[in-house]
Structures are given as C-alpha cells and as structure tokens.
Design an enzyme around this catalytic site. Structure first.
Site, PDB file in Angstrom:
ATOM      1  N   ASN A 101     -17.493  -5.493  40.360  1.00 45.63           N
ATOM      2  CA  ASN A 101     -17.527  -5.078  41.769  1.00 45.63           C
ATOM      3  C   ASN A 101     -17.419  -6.337  42.640  1.00 45.63           C
ATOM      4  O   ASN A 101     -17.543  -7.457  42.138  1.00 45.63           O
ATOM      5  CB  ASN A 101     -18.772  -4.246  42.091  1.00 45.63           C
ATOM      6  CG  ASN A 101     -20.059  -4.952  41.708  1.00 45.63           C
ATOM      7  OD1 ASN A 101     -20.213  -6.147  41.949  1.00 45.63           O
ATOM      8  ND2 ASN A 101     -20.980  -4.240  41.092  1.00 45.63           N
ATOM      9  N   THR A 158     -10.829   3.231  36.486  1.00 45.37           N
ATOM     10  CA  THR A 158     -10.771   4.652  36.098  1.00 45.37           C
ATOM     11  C   THR A 158     -12.104   5.215  35.619  1.00 45.37           C
ATOM     12  O   THR A 158     -12.164   6.343  35.153  1.00 45.37           O
ATOM     13  CB  THR A 158      -9.703   4.893  35.010  1.00 45.37           C
ATOM     14  OG1 THR A 158     -10.061   4.147  33.836  1.00 45.37           O
ATOM     15  CG2 THR A 158      -8.328   4.464  35.480  1.00 45.37           C
ATOM     16  N   GLY A 159     -13.174   4.427  35.732  1.00 48.97           N
ATOM     17  CA  GLY A 159     -14.507   4.924  35.392  1.00 48.97           C
ATOM     18  C   GLY A 159     -15.236   5.303  36.672  1.00 48.97           C
ATOM     19  O   GLY A 159     -14.837   6.231  37.392  1.00 48.97           O
ATOM     20  N   GLY A 173     -20.984   0.848  33.040  1.00 46.07           N
ATOM     21  CA  GLY A 173     -19.675   0.871  32.388  1.00 46.07           C
ATOM     22  C   GLY A 173     -19.375  -0.391  31.610  1.00 46.07           C
ATOM     23  O   GLY A 173     -20.237  -0.974  30.948  1.00 46.07           O
ATOM     24  N   VAL A 174     -18.140  -0.828  31.726  1.00 50.13           N
ATOM     25  CA  VAL A 174     -17.705  -1.981  30.934  1.00 50.13           C
ATOM     26  C   VAL A 174     -18.412  -3.256  31.418  1.00 50.13           C
ATOM     27  O   VAL A 174     -18.715  -4.147  30.621  1.00 50.13           O
ATOM     28  CB  VAL A 174     -16.164  -2.087  30.940  1.00 50.13           C
ATOM     29  CG1 VAL A 174     -15.603  -2.500  32.264  1.00 50.13           C
ATOM     30  CG2 VAL A 174     -15.678  -2.994  29.835  1.00 50.13           C
ATOM     31  N   ASP A 175     -18.721  -3.339  32.707  1.00 50.57           N
ATOM     32  CA  ASP A 175     -19.435  -4.501  33.252  1.00 50.57           C
ATOM     33  C   ASP A 175     -20.809  -4.647  32.581  1.00 50.57           C
ATOM     34  O   ASP A 175     -21.182  -5.739  32.132  1.00 50.57           O
ATOM     35  CB  ASP A 175     -19.602  -4.344  34.771  1.00 50.57           C
ATOM     36  CG  ASP A 175     -20.273  -5.547  35.405  1.00 50.57           C
ATOM     37  OD1 ASP A 175     -19.565  -6.516  35.707  1.00 50.57           O
ATOM     38  OD2 ASP A 175     -21.507  -5.529  35.569  1.00 50.57           O
ATOM     39  N   TYR A 191     -15.200   4.029  39.511  1.00 52.19           N
ATOM     40  CA  TYR A 191     -14.411   3.924  40.742  1.00 52.19           C
ATOM     41  C   TYR A 191     -13.414   5.062  40.918  1.00 52.19           C
ATOM     42  O   TYR A 191     -12.723   5.141  41.949  1.00 52.19           O
ATOM     43  CB  TYR A 191     -13.723   2.561  40.826  1.00 52.19           C
ATOM     44  CG  TYR A 191     -14.633   1.461  41.354  1.00 52.19           C
ATOM     45  CD1 TYR A 191     -16.004   1.671  41.523  1.00 52.19           C
ATOM     46  CD2 TYR A 191     -14.125   0.217  41.710  1.00 52.19           C
ATOM     47  CE1 TYR A 191     -16.838   0.680  42.011  1.00 52.19           C
ATOM     48  CE2 TYR A 191     -14.951  -0.785  42.205  1.00 52.19           C
ATOM     49  CZ  TYR A 191     -16.306  -0.548  42.352  1.00 52.19           C
ATOM     50  OH  TYR A 191     -17.118  -1.537  42.846  1.00 52.19           O
ATOM     51  N   ASP A 198     -13.967  -1.141  21.800  1.00 54.01           N
ATOM     52  CA  ASP A 198     -14.975  -1.729  22.674  1.00 54.01           C
ATOM     53  C   ASP A 198     -14.532  -3.158  22.986  1.00 54.01           C
ATOM     54  O   ASP A 198     -14.453  -3.997  22.091  1.00 54.01           O
ATOM     55  CB  ASP A 198     -16.317  -1.714  21.923  1.00 54.01           C
ATOM     56  CG  ASP A 198     -17.435  -2.400  22.685  1.00 54.01           C
ATOM     57  OD1 ASP A 198     -17.173  -3.055  23.720  1.00 54.01           O
ATOM     58  OD2 ASP A 198     -18.578  -2.304  22.222  1.00 54.01           O
ATOM     59  N   ILE A 199     -14.259  -3.441  24.257  1.00 49.90           N
ATOM     60  CA  ILE A 199     -13.675  -4.733  24.630  1.00 49.90           C
ATOM     61  C   ILE A 199     -14.632  -5.898  24.361  1.00 49.90           C
ATOM     62  O   ILE A 199     -14.183  -7.033  24.199  1.00 49.90           O
ATOM     63  CB  ILE A 199     -13.174  -4.698  26.098  1.00 49.90           C
ATOM     64  CG1 ILE A 199     -12.121  -5.789  26.316  1.00 49.90           C
ATOM     65  CG2 ILE A 199     -14.335  -4.826  27.079  1.00 49.90           C
ATOM     66  CD1 ILE A 199     -11.305  -5.594  27.575  1.00 49.90           C
TER      67      ILE A 199
HETATM   68  P1  ADP Z   1     -14.600   0.917  37.318  1.00 50.06           P
HETATM   69  O1  ADP Z   1     -15.852   0.800  38.180  1.00 50.06           O
HETATM   70  O2  ADP Z   1     -13.576  -0.151  37.658  1.00 50.06           O
HETATM   71  O3  ADP Z   1     -14.043   2.296  37.337  1.00 50.06           O
HETATM   72  P2  ADP Z   1     -15.939   1.296  34.716  1.00 50.06           P
HETATM   73  O4  ADP Z   1     -16.585   0.265  33.891  1.00 50.06           O
HETATM   74  O5  ADP Z   1     -16.799   2.382  35.279  1.00 50.06           O
HETATM   75  O6  ADP Z   1     -15.097   0.511  35.839  1.00 50.06           O
HETATM   76  O7  ADP Z   1     -14.795   2.015  33.860  1.00 50.06           O
HETATM   77  C1  ADP Z   1     -13.583   1.396  33.518  1.00 50.06           C
HETATM   78  C2  ADP Z   1     -13.145   1.884  32.153  1.00 50.06           C
HETATM   79  O8  ADP Z   1     -13.803   1.109  31.139  1.00 50.06           O
HETATM   80  C3  ADP Z   1     -13.485   3.341  31.835  1.00 50.06           C
HETATM   81  O9  ADP Z   1     -12.343   3.937  31.240  1.00 50.06           O
HETATM   82  C4  ADP Z   1     -14.622   3.227  30.813  1.00 50.06           C
HETATM   83  O10 ADP Z   1     -14.617   4.322  29.914  1.00 50.06           O
HETATM   84  C5  ADP Z   1     -14.225   1.971  30.102  1.00 50.06           C
HETATM   85  N1  ADP Z   1     -15.263   1.276  29.312  1.00 50.06           N
HETATM   86  C6  ADP Z   1     -16.619   1.373  29.379  1.00 50.06           C
HETATM   87  N2  ADP Z   1     -17.200   0.568  28.464  1.00 50.06           N
HETATM   88  C7  ADP Z   1     -16.184  -0.062  27.797  1.00 50.06           C
HETATM   89  C8  ADP Z   1     -16.109  -1.014  26.720  1.00 50.06           C
HETATM   90  N3  ADP Z   1     -17.205  -1.503  26.135  1.00 50.06           N
HETATM   91  N4  ADP Z   1     -14.863  -1.421  26.290  1.00 50.06           N
HETATM   92  C9  ADP Z   1     -13.740  -0.942  26.874  1.00 50.06           C
HETATM   93  N5  ADP Z   1     -13.750  -0.052  27.892  1.00 50.06           N
HETATM   94  C10 ADP Z   1     -14.945   0.388  28.341  1.00 50.06           C
END
Ligand code: ADP
Length: 177
Positions: free
Chosen positions: A31, A124-125, A39-41, A127, A17-18
């Site tokens: 975005n 890769t999530g 997601g990660v945002d 988008y 988890d970043i």
């Molecule tokens: P995008 O819209 O650029 O595709 P997302 O956030 O939907 O971004 O996904 C990008 C990647 O981040 C995906 O592989 C998702 O599984 C991953 N992700 C989601 N939460 C976390 C986190 N807490 N730490 C690391 N990676 C994450």
C-alpha cells in the site's frame, strides 16, 4: 498457455506461494504507506522478517502506480520490490495505474541489473481489480518491457489460486498468439 518468449526474455505462469520463490527480486502488492497489510504483503513480511519493514519505514511512502525496492530479509530472493496497485473503482485511470505498478517494478529490476523477477497478481485481492481485466494489463505491460530489456531474462507470475492461474493463462494465450 503458461510460457511465452518476448525478445530474449521468458515469461512463465505458475501456481504457488511467492515467498518461496528464488528470484533476484519478488514483487510485493504494497500500500502507499508501505505499512503492513494482509494478503501477499502480510505473507512476505512474516516470511522475510523485520528488516523489510524497517527499510519500508525509512522510505516512508510510494505513489499508487509506482514501486520502491528493499532487501529481502530471510527470503530466498535478493530484493523485494514493493509495487502499489490502485484500489479498483472502475475509473479509466485504474488501468494506467495498474500498468504503472508493473512498469515501475520492471524499471527497478532493470536499474539494479537483475535477471529474474517474480510477480503476484497485483491489485486483484483486497484492492478488488477484476482478475480478467487485470491479467491482460499485467502480462501486456511486462511483455512490452521484456522485449527491450537488457538484463531481465525471466519473469515469473506466481498465482496463488488455480482460478488466478487460469485467468492469466487465458490472457497469455491471447497476447502471444
Ligand atoms: P492487493 O491489495 O494489491 O489486491 P492482495 O495481497 O490482497 O493485494 O492480493 C493480491 C494477490 O496476491 C491475490 O490474488 C492473492 O490471492 C495473492 N496472494 C496472497 N498471498 C500470496 C502469496 N503468498 N503468494 C502469491 N500470491 C499471493
């Protein structure tokens, strides 16, 4: 392969988890409106608190394929770099824009004299960028910058799932051998 050296810099792949990573900067998959997403945002804004969103609102916009930098609120990192990957549509420019998001993040880290930076798998999530196409672009772009970087010593890719980690490990093996 989960670790390789390019120039004087190390590139590492880990699962995790970043928002928990201690690095000079972590990168957010933002975005172009720099407005809250999932997601990660969502995870970064939840864990980092409202200062990050306030700074994003003050900046206001980021082109696809580029990146901006803010402080990191309550996160263990010092900065958050908000990079904007393309929405995948299978166009030739998708690869250029995805590489641009990584390259812009590396340039910002370099300009701020940072030694360590951690990336999620941009695009890769939600988008929709196919993982096996995105991983070589991500690693190739970062490796190219590491080779000539003056200050970045360590780049960590923090992959959320075992499948993501496996795809990046396959791509790193191809790149480094
Ligand atoms: P995008 O819209 O650029 O595709 P997302 O956030 O939907 O971004 O996904 C990008 C990647 O981040 C995906 O592989 C998702 O599984 C991953 N992700 C989601 N939460 C976390 C986190 N807490 N730490 C690391 N990676 C994450």
């Amino acid at each position: 392969m989960s670790e390789a050296t390019f120039g004087r810099g190390r590139l590492l792949l880990v699962q995790g988890d970043i928002t928990r990573v201690t690095a000079d900067a972590i990168v957010n998959a933002a975005n172009s409106a720099l407005a809250g997403g999932g997601g990660v945002d969502g995870a970064i804004h939840r864990a980092g608190g409202p200062t990050i969103a306030r700074e994003c609102a003050a900046i206001g916009h980021c082109e696809t394929g580029s990146a901006v930098i803010t402080s990191a609120g309550n996160l263990p990192a010092r900065y958050v770099i908000h990079a904007v990957a393309p929405r995948y549509r299978g166009r030739p420019e998708d690869a250029r824009l995805l590489a641009g998001a990584y390259a812009a993040s590396m340039r910002l880290a370099e300009e701020h004299g940072l030694k360590s930076i951690a990336f999620p798998s941009l695009g890769t999530g939600a988008y929709g960028y196919p993982l096996d196409e995105a991983a070589p672009i991500a690693l190739g772009t970062v490796a190219e910058h590491l080779r000539t970087s003056r200050c970045i010593e360590k780049v960590t890719f923090v992959l959320f799932s075992p499948a993501d980690l496996a795809a990046y490990e396959r791509a790193l093996t191809k790149l480094a051998t």
